[in-house]
Write a protein that holds these residues in place. Sequence first.
Motif, PDB file in Angstrom:
ATOM      1  N   VAL A  30       0.839  -1.197   0.000  1.00  0.00           N
ATOM      2  CA  VAL A  30       0.000   0.000   0.000  1.00  0.00           C
ATOM      3  C   VAL A  30       0.877   1.252   0.000  1.00  0.00           C
ATOM      4  N   ASP A  31       0.266   2.366  -0.388  1.00  0.00           N
ATOM      5  CA  ASP A  31       0.913   3.676  -0.377  1.00  0.00           C
ATOM      6  C   ASP A  31       1.016   4.146   1.078  1.00  0.00           C
ATOM      7  N   SER A  32       2.198   4.584   1.494  1.00  0.00           N
ATOM      8  CA  SER A  32       2.414   4.955   2.900  1.00  0.00           C
ATOM      9  C   SER A  32       1.673   6.224   3.295  1.00  0.00           C
ATOM     10  N   THR A  33       1.325   7.076   2.314  1.00  0.00           N
ATOM     11  CA  THR A  33       0.631   8.325   2.652  1.00  0.00           C
ATOM     12  C   THR A  33      -0.885   8.200   2.570  1.00  0.00           C
ATOM     13  N   THR A  34      -1.372   7.376   1.650  1.00  0.00           N
ATOM     14  CA  THR A  34      -2.829   7.265   1.466  1.00  0.00           C
ATOM     15  C   THR A  34      -3.401   5.958   1.992  1.00  0.00           C
ATOM     16  N   SER A  35      -2.525   4.984   2.243  1.00  0.00           N
ATOM     17  CA  SER A  35      -2.936   3.624   2.667  1.00  0.00           C
ATOM     18  C   SER A  35      -3.761   2.909   1.599  1.00  0.00           C
ATOM     19  N   LYS A  36      -3.726   3.409   0.365  1.00  0.00           N
ATOM     20  CA  LYS A  36      -4.419   2.743  -0.729  1.00  0.00           C
ATOM     21  C   LYS A  36      -3.502   1.690  -1.353  1.00  0.00           C
ATOM     22  N   PRO A  37      -4.074   0.601  -1.857  1.00  0.00           N
ATOM     23  CA  PRO A  37      -3.240  -0.434  -2.467  1.00  0.00           C
ATOM     24  C   PRO A  37      -2.486   0.091  -3.693  1.00  0.00           C
ATOM     25  N   VAL A  38      -1.290  -0.401  -3.894  1.00  0.00           N
ATOM     26  CA  VAL A  38      -0.475  -0.020  -5.049  1.00  0.00           C
ATOM     27  C   VAL A  38      -0.468  -1.197  -6.024  1.00  0.00           C
ATOM     28  N   PRO A  39      -1.148  -1.077  -7.165  1.00  0.00           N
ATOM     29  CA  PRO A  39      -1.193  -2.188  -8.120  1.00  0.00           C
ATOM     30  C   PRO A  39       0.048  -2.220  -9.011  1.00  0.00           C
ATOM     31  N   TYR A  40       0.303  -3.378  -9.594  1.00  0.00           N
ATOM     32  CA  TYR A  40       1.319  -3.554 -10.633  1.00  0.00           C
ATOM     33  C   TYR A  40       2.726  -3.227 -10.131  1.00  0.00           C
ATOM     34  N   VAL A  41       2.991  -3.579  -8.876  1.00  0.00           N
ATOM     35  CA  VAL A  41       4.326  -3.416  -8.296  1.00  0.00           C
ATOM     36  C   VAL A  41       5.154  -4.652  -8.667  1.00  0.00           C
ATOM     37  N   THR A  42       6.415  -4.419  -9.036  1.00  0.00           N
ATOM     38  CA  THR A  42       7.315  -5.542  -9.337  1.00  0.00           C
ATOM     39  C   THR A  42       7.956  -6.040  -8.050  1.00  0.00           C
ATOM     40  N   VAL A  43       7.801  -7.331  -7.783  1.00  0.00           N
ATOM     41  CA  VAL A  43       8.381  -7.959  -6.590  1.00  0.00           C
ATOM     42  C   VAL A  43       9.331  -9.050  -7.067  1.00  0.00           C
ATOM     43  N   GLN A  44      10.580  -8.999  -6.625  1.00  0.00           N
ATOM     44  CA  GLN A  44      11.562  -9.974  -7.085  1.00  0.00           C
ATOM     45  C   GLN A  44      12.230 -10.680  -5.909  1.00  0.00           C
ATOM     46  N   LEU A  45      12.433 -11.970  -6.107  1.00  0.00           N
ATOM     47  CA  LEU A  45      13.111 -12.803  -5.113  1.00  0.00           C
ATOM     48  C   LEU A  45      14.033 -13.746  -5.861  1.00  0.00           C
ATOM     49  N   LYS A  46      15.331 -13.601  -5.637  1.00  0.00           N
ATOM     50  CA  LYS A  46      16.337 -14.440  -6.303  1.00  0.00           C
ATOM     51  C   LYS A  46      16.133 -14.443  -7.821  1.00  0.00           C
ATOM     52  N   LYS A  47      15.980 -13.244  -8.378  1.00  0.00           N
ATOM     53  CA  LYS A  47      15.840 -13.012  -9.820  1.00  0.00           C
ATOM     54  C   LYS A  47      14.549 -13.578 -10.404  1.00  0.00           C
ATOM     55  N   ARG A  48      13.628 -13.978  -9.550  1.00  0.00           N
ATOM     56  CA  ARG A  48      12.299 -14.373 -10.014  1.00  0.00           C
ATOM     57  C   ARG A  48      11.349 -13.215  -9.762  1.00  0.00           C
ATOM     58  N   GLY A  49      10.515 -12.900 -10.765  1.00  0.00           N
ATOM     59  CA  GLY A  49       9.665 -11.724 -10.658  1.00  0.00           C
ATOM     60  C   GLY A  49       8.199 -12.062 -10.484  1.00  0.00           C
ATOM     61  N   MET A  50       7.484 -11.169  -9.787  1.00  0.00           N
ATOM     62  CA  MET A  50       6.044 -11.275  -9.606  1.00  0.00           C
ATOM     63  C   MET A  50       5.479  -9.868  -9.658  1.00  0.00           C
ATOM     64  N   ILE A  51       4.185  -9.749  -9.993  1.00  0.00           N
ATOM     65  CA  ILE A  51       3.504  -8.462 -10.082  1.00  0.00           C
ATOM     66  C   ILE A  51       2.320  -8.487  -9.113  1.00  0.00           C
ATOM     67  N   THR A  52       2.093  -7.370  -8.391  1.00  0.00           N
ATOM     68  CA  THR A  52       0.907  -7.306  -7.548  1.00  0.00           C
ATOM     69  C   THR A  52      -0.335  -7.101  -8.422  1.00  0.00           C
ATOM     70  N   ASN A  53      -1.471  -7.607  -7.970  1.00  0.00           N
ATOM     71  CA  ASN A  53      -2.715  -7.402  -8.710  1.00  0.00           C
ATOM     72  C   ASN A  53      -3.269  -6.006  -8.431  1.00  0.00           C
ATOM     73  N   GLU A  54      -4.475  -5.715  -8.933  1.00  0.00           N
ATOM     74  CA  GLU A  54      -5.030  -4.367  -8.777  1.00  0.00           C
ATOM     75  C   GLU A  54      -5.338  -4.026  -7.319  1.00  0.00           C
ATOM     76  N   GLU A  55      -5.334  -5.038  -6.449  1.00  0.00           N
ATOM     77  CA  GLU A  55      -5.562  -4.805  -5.022  1.00  0.00           C
ATOM     78  C   GLU A  55      -4.257  -4.753  -4.236  1.00  0.00           C
ATOM     79  N   GLY A  56      -3.128  -4.725  -4.962  1.00  0.00           N
ATOM     80  CA  GLY A  56      -1.826  -4.622  -4.313  1.00  0.00           C
ATOM     81  C   GLY A  56      -1.318  -5.910  -3.699  1.00  0.00           C
ATOM     82  N   ARG A  57      -1.921  -7.038  -4.010  1.00  0.00           N
ATOM     83  CA  ARG A  57      -1.553  -8.309  -3.385  1.00  0.00           C
ATOM     84  C   ARG A  57      -0.625  -9.128  -4.284  1.00  0.00           C
ATOM     85  N   PHE A  58       0.263  -9.881  -3.652  1.00  0.00           N
ATOM     86  CA  PHE A  58       1.125 -10.802  -4.394  1.00  0.00           C
ATOM     87  C   PHE A  58       1.339 -12.065  -3.572  1.00  0.00           C
ATOM     88  N   SER A  59       1.675 -13.134  -4.266  1.00  0.00           N
ATOM     89  CA  SER A  59       2.057 -14.389  -3.623  1.00  0.00           C
ATOM     90  C   SER A  59       3.286 -14.931  -4.325  1.00  0.00           C
TER      91      SER A  59
END
Length: 510
Positions: A30-59
């Motif tokens: 989420v956005d630290s100032t608005t507390s709204k979810p941030v969609p389409y964030v790139t999350v990487q772990l050991k060069k593997r990538g994931m994208i958050t959905n429109e609700e800011g969630r990832f697995s």
Amino acid sequence: MGKVAFAFTLIFLFLGITYANAQVLSARIVDSTTSKPVPYVTVQLKKRGMITNEEGRFSFRLEESVQPSDSLFISCIGYESIGKPISEFKENTIYLRPKAIELKEVIVSNKNYTPREILDEVKKNLEKNYHLELTKKRLFLRESYQQNILKSDYVLKKSTIPAFNTNFLDSVNNTIPKNNSYYTEMLGDLYGGSKAKEQKLNIIKASELYDKSKTLDAETLEKKFNSIVKENIKTDSYFKIKSGLFGTKVDADELFETEVDSSDVQALNEHLKKTQENEQERKKFFAKYKRRTLGNLYKSLPVFKNSDYNVIFKPRRYRLTLEDYTYLGDDAVYVLRFEPEGSENFKGRLYINSDDFAIIRMDFENVETLRNFKLLGVSFNEYLAQGRMIFSKGKDGKYQLRYYEITKGNRIGFKRPLKIIEKNKNVRGRRKQNELSLKIDVAVSGKNRYELVVFDVDPVSETQYENIKENNSILPTYMPNYDPEFWSGYDIIEPNTAIKEFVSEAELDK
């Protein structure tokens, strides 16, 4: 329990990040100032990538090689990046802080380019920045379809079969669901390049989620319709189906499946063979549809010459504005706005790395109706196409498509007379036996949403591509409500709340 799994279990007992069955790491950004979810964030772990959905969630599916000290990297345009060991994330909500933009710092990093010069640099560096040749892509595709019947009016003009009366036709009209949802998900390997027709697809797993009870209602009506027709027509008849000047011919035996005599071994074998052939055809059709969908998505990438979003290759057709500067992590990014000067269909924004001139994101939407057809009471209007594409660097240093989301909307109308006439050439006198005549006025709207996540991209040679044999043995597994365990062990993009909470009416009645 192994040492790695035991260490993870202890850590996640004290941390808020969800860690299920020693396999999945999930959180909400989420956005630290608005507390709204941030969609389409790139999350990487050991060069593997994931994208958050429109609700800011990832697995994230955690492999055995992952250690608690391994770092999770999180980056999004306009926000400060985060990179720290998994063990330091202490809550299941991760806050991203907006990054302050210092224009001078960005401007002096390069010469003061004009928008056109920026696009020239993008084009010049395409081969260096992207895989434009044949590649193998491990990907996940989710399609969501919403249909609404806006109008379903009719006028019964004539019916020589008493059972086909207004009451029966009203029951048909009332049974057809006015709103319907359908979801399908697929994981597979796609081989190909920029041309939609040169793709090859191996499906690994697939699912479909919809309300089968609505289909069963339609099947019940179809059986009732067939029984009425069987009681009132001759088996050697044929039908003329006419709508105004247009018509077609259908033999009576094409309308119904013949019941198989259980004592007739030959007939049973023929029926089994036909069933198996139909099953094989369904598998081929499913694979062909998915291959075509993926091919059409890939050919539209702006880095390919024949893309619908052709601003890189035909910049003169657009009004270009250097709208802003921002950051993707520590990388300075130009924000270039494009709007058509003439007949082009799309406007949007390009986010371009100021260092290597790679497009890292494109947002787009249509500026006018894309297709509008209306003739003799039949209409088709494609009024919506909007979405975004996100690119990121792969293991080989080249950029690859990471995420592609597009929503398409259309309206279909049918306002015409319809006649179904039974004829029989073996009956003495007039060939005409029965007639059903209607005036129909139907309007339907639909929205299709496609979400594509690409996990790995590897170049393949012409020889490797030619040797690929497609796997057409997969059909989607039906689910009456979403089953989070179905994709256990695989990386996918998190479903949104609508999908997670989808339950068929039949399940609600239990």
